[in-house]
Design an enzyme around this catalytic site. Structure first.
Site, PDB file in Angstrom:
ATOM      1  CE  LYS A   1      33.859  68.685 113.830  1.00 30.00           C
ATOM      2  NZ  LYS A   1      35.325  68.606 114.056  1.00 30.00           N
TER       3      LYS A   1
ATOM      4  CD  GLU B   1      37.842  68.592 111.038  1.00 33.42           C
ATOM      5  OE1 GLU B   1      37.100  69.213 111.820  1.00 33.42           O
ATOM      6  OE2 GLU B   1      38.222  67.422 111.250  1.00 33.42           O
TER       7      GLU B   1
ATOM      8  CB  CYS C   1      35.820  65.497 111.575  1.00 36.18           C
ATOM      9  SG  CYS C   1      37.185  64.590 112.375  1.00 36.18           S
TER      10      CYS C   1
END
Length: 282
Positions: free
Chosen positions: A120, A48, A162
């Site tokens: 995301k 990321e 993440c």
């Protein structure tokens, strides 16, 4: 299949981050040449924020191109083509409609062409007992609105990022969409990583019976203003750790055979057994 995850210590200096990634890809290419495996399909996963980590919102906006014109995307796709690797290109900022940006992960083939992308879904708005204390991704980023599972020569690859790791429903949705491999570019904080990173990765692998490829940021960033956990990991569908790098920067590598995955799914068909997939139990 050849799998390589790159653990980085990225900063706000885009040029320096790009140079580091290319130097590592160059070393990877020389290694493949020495092993006479230069033309074997190879999947690379970057972490990321691989080109831009930390910094004020204005810097994210300054570097955020749109879907059709993104210098950061172009730079990473060019590296995939130059070194002839399939690449999950970490995350980069891409302009959203409301003046914020998406945290987007692109999947490129070995010619640099885009196979798909993922924005995301879950934003990290959390209070942590570290030097930063408050994380408010929603002030800069806009959440995505779809899952991504993409056909590749390696199998069906699901994309996550993440903080998504904490949401098992997303991983189950990718498995139901056919995912065999799930990639997770990450920048876990040191505090949360030490507590939960490994156990969550193994849990998601076991639940979905997928191979999990988690490429992470590590160490202190931007003169110590941020600290990340590291421990990039390749986890098999039985929850077994195939490879990991706890600290430092560099590659984490493994040879992965999906025969084991299909055998596990056949012997323990948990998707068929899950009664919460039945309409009457939703």
């Amino acid at each position: 299949m050849h799998i390589s995850l790159l653990q980085c210590q990225s900063s706000r200096d885009v040029s320096a981050n790009l140079l580091f990634i290319e130097s590592q890809l160059n070393a990877l290419s020389r290694e493949a040449l020495n092993k006479d495996s230069l033309h074997t399909p190879h999947l690379v996963v970057l972490p990321e924020c691989c080109l831009l980590f930390g910094g004020h919102e204005s810097q994210q906006l300054a570097y955020a191109g749109d879907t059709h014109n993104s210098p950061l995307k172009s730079a990473l796709s060019a590296l995939a083509a130059k070194y002839q690797v399939f690449m999950v290109a970490g995350t980069i900022p891409v302009l959203a409609d409301d003046g914020r940006v998406y945290s987007r992960s692109y999947l490129f083939d070995d010619k640099g062409d885009t196979l798909g992308h993922y924005d995301k879904l879950h934003l990290f708005d959390v209070d942590i007992a570290d030097g930063t204390k408050q994380y408010r991704e929603s002030e800069t980023f806009c959440p995505g609105d779809h899952i991504s599972v993409i056909d590749t020569p390696f199998g069906k690859i699901g994309l996550a990022i993440c903080y998504d790791l904490r949401f098992a429903d997303l991983f189950r949705a990718m498995r139901l969409a056919g995912a065999e491999i799930i990639t997770l570019p990450s920048a876990f904080t040191k505090v949360t990583g030490e507590a939960h990173w490994q156990v969550l990765l193994q849990a998601r692998a076991i639940e979905t019976q997928c191979v999990i490829l988690a490429a992470a940021q590590w160490g202190q960033h931007n003169e110590g203003s941020r600290e990340t956990w590291g421990q990039s990991m390749i986890v098999g569908p039985w929850g077994n750790i195939l490879a990991q790098r706890k600290t430092g920067t560099g590659w984490v590598q493994a040879e992965v055979d999906l025969t084991e995955l299909h055998d596990i799914r056949q012997k323990m068909p948990v998707m068929q057994h899950n009664r919460f997939l039945e309409p009457s139990l939703k």
